[in-house]
Scaffold this motif. Structure first.
Motif, PDB file in Angstrom:
ATOM      1  N   ARG A  22       0.810  -1.215   0.000  1.00  0.00           N
ATOM      2  CA  ARG A  22       0.000   0.000   0.000  1.00  0.00           C
ATOM      3  C   ARG A  22       0.850   1.275   0.000  1.00  0.00           C
ATOM      4  N   LEU A  23       1.925   1.300   0.804  1.00  0.00           N
ATOM      5  CA  LEU A  23       2.747   2.507   0.898  1.00  0.00           C
ATOM      6  C   LEU A  23       3.411   2.846  -0.424  1.00  0.00           C
ATOM      7  N   SER A  24       3.835   1.834  -1.166  1.00  0.00           N
ATOM      8  CA  SER A  24       4.464   2.097  -2.465  1.00  0.00           C
ATOM      9  C   SER A  24       3.435   2.551  -3.494  1.00  0.00           C
ATOM     10  N   ILE A  25       2.232   1.988  -3.437  1.00  0.00           N
ATOM     11  CA  ILE A  25       1.174   2.441  -4.353  1.00  0.00           C
ATOM     12  C   ILE A  25       0.817   3.892  -4.036  1.00  0.00           C
ATOM     13  N   GLU A  26       0.736   4.194  -2.747  1.00  0.00           N
ATOM     14  CA  GLU A  26       0.441   5.571  -2.346  1.00  0.00           C
ATOM     15  C   GLU A  26       1.552   6.520  -2.802  1.00  0.00           C
ATOM     16  N   ALA A  27       2.804   6.067  -2.726  1.00  0.00           N
ATOM     17  CA  ALA A  27       3.922   6.897  -3.173  1.00  0.00           C
ATOM     18  C   ALA A  27       3.842   7.168  -4.667  1.00  0.00           C
ATOM     19  N   ALA A  28       3.465   6.162  -5.446  1.00  0.00           N
ATOM     20  CA  ALA A  28       3.345   6.341  -6.890  1.00  0.00           C
ATOM     21  C   ALA A  28       2.214   7.291  -7.261  1.00  0.00           C
ATOM     22  N   LEU A  29       1.180   7.354  -6.426  1.00  0.00           N
ATOM     23  CA  LEU A  29       0.005   8.175  -6.732  1.00  0.00           C
ATOM     24  C   LEU A  29       0.011   9.526  -6.017  1.00  0.00           C
ATOM     25  N   ASN A  30       0.837   9.655  -4.994  1.00  0.00           N
ATOM     26  CA  ASN A  30       0.989  10.929  -4.286  1.00  0.00           C
ATOM     27  C   ASN A  30       2.459  11.125  -3.921  1.00  0.00           C
ATOM     28  N   PRO A  31       3.310  11.301  -4.938  1.00  0.00           N
ATOM     29  CA  PRO A  31       4.753  11.413  -4.689  1.00  0.00           C
ATOM     30  C   PRO A  31       5.098  12.770  -4.073  1.00  0.00           C
ATOM     31  N   ASP A  32       6.290  12.841  -3.506  1.00  0.00           N
ATOM     32  CA  ASP A  32       6.797  14.144  -3.089  1.00  0.00           C
ATOM     33  C   ASP A  32       7.007  15.012  -4.329  1.00  0.00           C
ATOM     34  N   VAL A  33       6.897  16.313  -4.160  1.00  0.00           N
ATOM     35  CA  VAL A  33       7.171  17.251  -5.248  1.00  0.00           C
ATOM     36  C   VAL A  33       8.634  17.671  -5.117  1.00  0.00           C
ATOM     37  N   THR A  34       9.474  17.159  -5.995  1.00  0.00           N
ATOM     38  CA  THR A  34      10.908  17.452  -5.954  1.00  0.00           C
ATOM     39  C   THR A  34      11.418  17.707  -7.371  1.00  0.00           C
TER      40      THR A  34
END
Length: 391
Positions: free
Chosen positions: A332-344
């Protein structure tokens, strides 16, 4: 004379009523008030156990102060015949009413032993665990490779009808690994017709019963992953460089394989998303490795230059964009990262020697980070050699 007798009888009757009322009030207070336990204990109810035997056990273990009051309370509440077999955690100070609720509510046991069949990226193992009532935490009793003979302690525990069973998928396992491992779970039945699509299984823990069907378990894993993906897709950030949930799942699997540190997954995702937006190749080794192994175990060595140059659908040093499928089952955490990544503005990252990564916006800064990492590797190698020579 008769008047005196009647008067005395009435007085005695009133006294009896008062005493009975006081005893009833005391009994209710004993049943509903705080219990005598100073620390948590496990209480086991065997199949077919009578209320009488259970109440005596509770009194012997110090969970209730009076077995008779417990039985009377159970009868009065209509739960005397509703005992559910299993092992239950009774917390400190639990009242008789709370103990009765725990033993008659039904559902899964809250105490005792459980088997966790863990499917990991590098290996699978069977773990027999037991709840320590004092700490309310599970401790490992025995663990072993599912392909090896089961220890006697496990065999003995497995005969207990109250034993709970769980299958746990580690984040980043491949679908092939899951299916192959489940074949070794001899407490399950049935077959899996085919390896499910990569990325379609949710890496979580699944409560199962002895004799559960493997195919049904796989279906439950797929249903859970679909729900996770749907929920997170609905809450995705704007402007992502992929159009479908399936593409996001591919990105999530890459993030999953690139880092095991939860706190930096959104940073890793931002790197690959920035590369996609700029038309850069992803250049991620785990994808290349998947193209070689097809998810059937670890490569067991470093990538060769010829493999990095060879054109395959998963060689992200050669192809543009994402590979055609996920390369593992992301959590879940990786899916969330792909869909709500940090803005960098990060475009690069490399290991920093601490288990995490050093991120960079420019190739120059990245090369400096790479040089630092290689120096650390060299120093570690020299230290290891010195240690060997010194032994």
């Amino acid at each position: 004379m008769w008047r005196s007798v009647a008067s005395n009888a009435l007085t005695l009757f009133i006294v009896i009523l008062v005493v009975a009322a006081a005893m009833l009030a005391w009994g209710r207070q004993q049943f509903s008030g705080p219990g005598p336990l100073a620390q948590s204990i496990c209480v086991k109810v065997d199949k077919g156990a009578s209320l009488s035997s259970v109440s005596r056990t509770l009194e012997e273990q110090g969970a209730v102060s009076d077995a008779r009051i417990f039985r009377i309370g159970a009868d009065y509440s209509g739960r005397a015949a509703q005992l559910k077999f299993g092992s239950y955690l009774v917390p400190p100070g639990a009242s008789m009413a709370q103990v009765l609720e725990a033993l008659t509510a039904g559902g899964q046991s809250t105490c005792g032993r459980e088997v966790n069949f863990r499917i990991g990226v590098l290996k699978s193992e069977v773990v027999l665990r037991e709840l320590d009532p004092a700490t309310d935490a599970y401790v490992d009793v025995v663990k072993f490779d599912p392909t090896a003979a089961a220890p006697a302690e496990f065999t003995e525990a497995a005969a207990d009808a109250d034993l709970r069973w769980q299958v746990t998928l580690a984040e980043g396992v491949t679908s092939w690994q899951v299916v192959e491992s489940l074949k070794q779970a001899n407490f399950l039945e049935g077959t899996v017709a085919e390896v499910p699509p990569e990325g379609s299984l949710a890496p979580e823990g699944y409560e199962v019963a002895r004799g559960s069907d493997r195919g049904a378990l796989i279906a439950a894993m797929q249903a859970r992953q679909l729900q996770v993906l749907a929920d997170l897709w609905a809450a995705r950030a704007d402007g992502l460089p992929y159009d479908t949930p399936e593409q996001a799942l591919v990105m999530a699997s890459i993030v999953e394989k690139e880092t095991g540190i939860a706190s930096e997954r959104k940073q890793v995702a931002s790197v690959f998303i920035n590369r996609l937006r700029q038309g850069m190749k992803l250049q991620t080794d785990p994808a290349v490795i998947y193209g070689i192994t097809k998810g059937k175990g670890a490569l067991g060595r470093g990538l060769r230059q010829s493999e990095l140059r060879r054109e395959t659908p998963y060689n992200t040093y050669v192809i543009d964009g994402l590979p055609p499928t996920p390369i593992a089952n992301p959590g879940r955490l990786s899916i969330e990262a792909a869909l709500n990544p940090d803005v960098t503005k990060y475009l690069y990252f490399v290991a920093d020697g601490s288990g995490g990564h050093a991120f960079a916006e420019t190739l120059e800064a990245h090369n400096e980070n790479v040089a630092k990492w290689r120096a650390l590797e060299a120093a570690q190698g020299a230290a290891d050699e010195g240690g060997v020579q010194g032994n």
